[in-house]
Each structure stands twice: as structure tokens, then as C-alpha cells.
Design a protein around this motif. Sequence first.
Motif, PDB file in Angstrom:
ATOM      1  N   PRO A  20     -10.646  32.421  17.579  1.00 54.68           N
ATOM      2  CA  PRO A  20      -9.735  31.719  18.495  1.00 54.68           C
ATOM      3  C   PRO A  20     -10.262  30.338  18.873  1.00 54.68           C
ATOM      4  O   PRO A  20     -11.472  30.135  19.005  1.00 54.68           O
ATOM      5  N   ALA A  21      -9.341  29.416  19.048  1.00 57.04           N
ATOM      6  CA  ALA A  21      -9.690  28.064  19.500  1.00 57.04           C
ATOM      7  C   ALA A  21      -8.677  27.638  20.559  1.00 57.04           C
ATOM      8  O   ALA A  21      -7.929  26.665  20.363  1.00 57.04           O
ATOM      9  N   PRO A  22      -8.627  28.351  21.684  1.00 57.75           N
ATOM     10  CA  PRO A  22      -7.605  28.074  22.702  1.00 57.75           C
ATOM     11  C   PRO A  22      -7.723  26.660  23.252  1.00 57.75           C
ATOM     12  O   PRO A  22      -8.806  26.196  23.569  1.00 57.75           O
ATOM     13  N   GLY A  23      -6.587  25.987  23.309  1.00 55.89           N
ATOM     14  CA  GLY A  23      -6.534  24.646  23.878  1.00 55.89           C
ATOM     15  C   GLY A  23      -6.843  23.526  22.912  1.00 55.89           C
ATOM     16  O   GLY A  23      -6.580  22.347  23.210  1.00 55.89           O
ATOM     17  N   ALA A  24      -7.395  23.830  21.744  1.00 55.38           N
ATOM     18  CA  ALA A  24      -7.748  22.778  20.775  1.00 55.38           C
ATOM     19  C   ALA A  24      -6.495  22.273  20.058  1.00 55.38           C
ATOM     20  O   ALA A  24      -5.603  23.050  19.720  1.00 55.38           O
ATOM     21  N   ILE A  25      -6.459  20.980  19.831  1.00 54.84           N
ATOM     22  CA  ILE A  25      -5.335  20.339  19.153  1.00 54.84           C
ATOM     23  C   ILE A  25      -5.820  19.699  17.854  1.00 54.84           C
ATOM     24  O   ILE A  25      -6.800  18.954  17.846  1.00 54.84           O
ATOM     25  N   ALA A  26      -5.121  19.997  16.760  1.00 55.17           N
ATOM     26  CA  ALA A  26      -5.456  19.435  15.451  1.00 55.17           C
ATOM     27  C   ALA A  26      -4.481  18.320  15.104  1.00 55.17           C
ATOM     28  O   ALA A  26      -3.281  18.419  15.374  1.00 55.17           O
ATOM     29  N   GLN A  27      -5.016  17.261  14.501  1.00 55.42           N
ATOM     30  CA  GLN A  27      -4.194  16.152  14.042  1.00 55.42           C
ATOM     31  C   GLN A  27      -4.561  15.847  12.591  1.00 55.42           C
ATOM     32  O   GLN A  27      -5.747  15.814  12.244  1.00 55.42           O
ATOM     33  N   TRP A  28      -3.557  15.643  11.751  1.00 57.81           N
ATOM     34  CA  TRP A  28      -3.791  15.340  10.344  1.00 57.81           C
ATOM     35  C   TRP A  28      -2.609  14.548   9.795  1.00 57.81           C
ATOM     36  O   TRP A  28      -1.566  14.417  10.434  1.00 57.81           O
ATOM     37  N   THR A  29      -2.804  14.031   8.590  1.00 57.78           N
ATOM     38  CA  THR A  29      -1.777  13.255   7.906  1.00 57.78           C
ATOM     39  C   THR A  29      -1.460  13.928   6.583  1.00 57.78           C
ATOM     40  O   THR A  29      -2.381  14.288   5.834  1.00 57.78           O
ATOM     41  N   ASP A  30      -0.183  14.122   6.276  1.00 60.37           N
ATOM     42  CA  ASP A  30       0.172  14.788   5.031  1.00 60.37           C
ATOM     43  C   ASP A  30       0.133  13.806   3.856  1.00 60.37           C
ATOM     44  O   ASP A  30      -0.176  12.616   4.026  1.00 60.37           O
ATOM     45  N   ALA A  31       0.432  14.297   2.656  1.00 57.85           N
ATOM     46  CA  ALA A  31       0.318  13.488   1.439  1.00 57.85           C
ATOM     47  C   ALA A  31       1.283  12.313   1.437  1.00 57.85           C
ATOM     48  O   ALA A  31       1.066  11.325   0.717  1.00 57.85           O
ATOM     49  N   GLN A  32       2.345  12.403   2.225  1.00 56.24           N
ATOM     50  CA  GLN A  32       3.318  11.307   2.314  1.00 56.24           C
ATOM     51  C   GLN A  32       2.961  10.297   3.400  1.00 56.24           C
ATOM     52  O   GLN A  32       3.689   9.328   3.618  1.00 56.24           O
ATOM     53  N   GLY A  33       1.841  10.510   4.077  1.00 55.55           N
ATOM     54  CA  GLY A  33       1.397   9.589   5.109  1.00 55.55           C
ATOM     55  C   GLY A  33       1.973   9.869   6.481  1.00 55.55           C
ATOM     56  O   GLY A  33       1.812   9.062   7.404  1.00 55.55           O
ATOM     57  N   ASN A  34       2.621  11.026   6.653  1.00 52.58           N
ATOM     58  CA  ASN A  34       3.224  11.369   7.936  1.00 52.58           C
ATOM     59  C   ASN A  34       2.203  12.058   8.843  1.00 52.58           C
ATOM     60  O   ASN A  34       1.546  13.012   8.418  1.00 52.58           O
ATOM     61  N   PRO A  35       2.059  11.597  10.085  1.00 54.02           N
ATOM     62  CA  PRO A  35       1.103  12.225  11.005  1.00 54.02           C
ATOM     63  C   PRO A  35       1.654  13.530  11.572  1.00 54.02           C
ATOM     64  O   PRO A  35       2.862  13.669  11.786  1.00 54.02           O
ATOM     65  N   HIS A  36       0.752  14.480  11.817  1.00 51.90           N
ATOM     66  CA  HIS A  36       1.130  15.765  12.402  1.00 51.90           C
ATOM     67  C   HIS A  36       0.138  16.134  13.492  1.00 51.90           C
ATOM     68  O   HIS A  36      -1.036  15.777  13.431  1.00 51.90           O
ATOM     69  N   SER A  37       0.618  16.880  14.465  1.00 48.22           N
ATOM     70  CA  SER A  37      -0.225  17.357  15.554  1.00 48.22           C
ATOM     71  C   SER A  37       0.262  18.735  15.954  1.00 48.22           C
ATOM     72  O   SER A  37       1.471  18.970  16.081  1.00 48.22           O
ATOM     73  N   ALA A  38      -0.690  19.679  16.120  1.00 47.77           N
ATOM     74  CA  ALA A  38      -0.315  21.044  16.488  1.00 47.77           C
ATOM     75  C   ALA A  38      -1.540  21.743  17.051  1.00 47.77           C
ATOM     76  O   ALA A  38      -2.677  21.341  16.782  1.00 47.77           O
ATOM     77  N   PRO A  39      -1.348  22.808  17.846  1.00 47.38           N
ATOM     78  CA  PRO A  39      -2.489  23.603  18.289  1.00 47.38           C
ATOM     79  C   PRO A  39      -3.271  24.129  17.087  1.00 47.38           C
ATOM     80  O   PRO A  39      -2.674  24.514  16.074  1.00 47.38           O
TER      81      PRO A  39
ATOM     82  N   MET B 172       0.840  -1.197   0.000  1.00 48.33           N
ATOM     83  CA  MET B 172       0.000   0.000   0.000  1.00 48.33           C
ATOM     84  C   MET B 172       0.873   1.245   0.000  1.00 48.33           C
ATOM     85  O   MET B 172       1.820   1.362   0.773  1.00 48.33           O
ATOM     86  N   THR B 173       0.604   2.170  -0.909  1.00 48.39           N
ATOM     87  CA  THR B 173       1.367   3.405  -1.010  1.00 48.39           C
ATOM     88  C   THR B 173       0.955   4.360   0.099  1.00 48.39           C
ATOM     89  O   THR B 173      -0.117   4.220   0.702  1.00 48.39           O
ATOM     90  N   PRO B 174       1.809   5.389   0.390  1.00 45.14           N
ATOM     91  CA  PRO B 174       1.409   6.374   1.393  1.00 45.14           C
ATOM     92  C   PRO B 174       0.078   7.033   1.074  1.00 45.14           C
ATOM     93  O   PRO B 174      -0.734   7.296   1.961  1.00 45.14           O
ATOM     94  N   ALA B 175      -0.170   7.295  -0.224  1.00 39.20           N
ATOM     95  CA  ALA B 175      -1.441   7.925  -0.609  1.00 39.20           C
ATOM     96  C   ALA B 175      -2.613   7.016  -0.299  1.00 39.20           C
ATOM     97  O   ALA B 175      -3.667   7.458   0.161  1.00 39.20           O
ATOM     98  N   ASP B 176      -2.439   5.689  -0.541  1.00 38.80           N
ATOM     99  CA  ASP B 176      -3.509   4.738  -0.250  1.00 38.80           C
ATOM    100  C   ASP B 176      -3.810   4.686   1.242  1.00 38.80           C
ATOM    101  O   ASP B 176      -4.970   4.670   1.657  1.00 38.80           O
ATOM    102  N   SER B 177      -2.757   4.641   2.054  1.00 41.32           N
ATOM    103  CA  SER B 177      -2.969   4.556   3.497  1.00 41.32           C
ATOM    104  C   SER B 177      -3.578   5.840   4.034  1.00 41.32           C
ATOM    105  O   SER B 177      -4.390   5.817   4.964  1.00 41.32           O
ATOM    106  N   THR B 178      -3.214   6.987   3.450  1.00 42.54           N
ATOM    107  CA  THR B 178      -3.764   8.265   3.884  1.00 42.54           C
ATOM    108  C   THR B 178      -5.263   8.319   3.685  1.00 42.54           C
ATOM    109  O   THR B 178      -6.002   8.890   4.495  1.00 42.54           O
TER     110      THR B 178
END
Length: 232
Positions: free
Chosen positions: A63-82, A1-7
Amino acid sequence: MTPADSTMHTPLLTVRGLARTIGLRRLFAIDELVIPRATAIVLTGMNGAGKTTLLRMLAGLEPAPGAIAQWTDAQGNPHSAPLDPLPPALRQRIAYLHQHPYLFRTSVRENIAYGLHARGMPRDEIARRVGDALGWAGVSHVQDTAPEFLSGGEIQRVALARAKVLEPELLLLDEPTSSLDGHAREQVIALIGDLAAEGRTVVLICHDRELINLPGVVRWKLGDGVLDQHHP
């Protein structure tokens, strides 16, 4: 499975700890909001429930104080940030359309091209994308017209084209048909259906039964401070 498929099997965006309080009133508190990929979602709820506020927080416009966003980029790498301020990687992937869109005092063509110029895109690519968007929205005939001479339906279609031309993965639409009727409303509903069919995720605030009943549409309901993401 390619990164795009898993994403494709991961959510487009997950936000945790999304809450808004006005004075002593807790407008809403959402422990986890999961936005799937390639899905049309209608957000319903009573006036004052916080629907527009919720969308504007997701778009980085409130404003969204305290909220955390999580997403996956096109290469399948996970990210997390306020979520606040909205991370640049998400800003490129999200477009928000106000209930009463503001168009710049220039031509329709230049309105649609504005975001592409801001991104520094080559002129030939801008011309190609804008031409495609004009045709898609059915506004080629007014491409040199100033916004003050457009009908309500034309303004909504130009605003949709201006958002689409940026190729966002997530479109947030606030009552896109509320001020329209007849043929103008039907045209906008068809464009929203096109966006969902392209594989984009569309979250729209809406009380329009025809939009709510489009095939494959998921319904969310916001009320009493709680977001029901499995509303029938």
C-alpha cells in the motif's frame, strides 16, 4: 519536436507524498521522488531503512496511501493518479524482481512466456520474444528444464529474462546479486548493464561495489527516513 522527443526530456515517473509508518516509527517520508528515463540507479542504505518496502510500493505490491504518481504517455500527454492501487498504465510499464525470485513449476521457456500469455499476445510473437530472451540471458540450453534443477545464477537470469520480455520501462531489482558469487554474479551484472544500455530505467537495491561503480550509475541513499537522490 515530436511528442516522443519531448517525452524523453520528462521524468519517467514522479511520485509525491510517499511515506511508510510502522507502529510509531516513521520508516521514511519522501515529499518528491523523481525517477529519470534511461538511467541505472543504485539504492543503498542500512538494513531496515525501508529499501525493499520503497521498491514494493513503487511496484504496487504494498500500500502507498496518499501517494500521487505523475507520468507522461508515449503521445506526450501528462497523467496524474493515486499510486495506490497502481494505475493499469503504470502496471504495464513496471517490472519488479524479488531478491529470491519465484519461478513457476514448469519449464524455463514457459516461465518466461507467462506474462506474455497473460497479456493475450499472439503465439508467434510470444515465441519470437521468448527465443530472444532465452538467448539474451544465456539460458537457451535449459529452456525445457524445470526450475528445481537450475543453479542460483540460472534462476536469477531466467527471472531477469521473464521481466525483460515484457519490455518494461522501469525495472525494480531487489539485491539481484546478493546470493551469487564468481561467474554467476558476473553474468547477472552484465545483464543489468545491458538493460541500462538499452535505455530502460533500472532501480536496484545493492551493496555490490562492482554494480555501484558501473559507468553512469546514479546512487541514491535511504536513511533516517530520508531519501538522498543526489548521493555521491
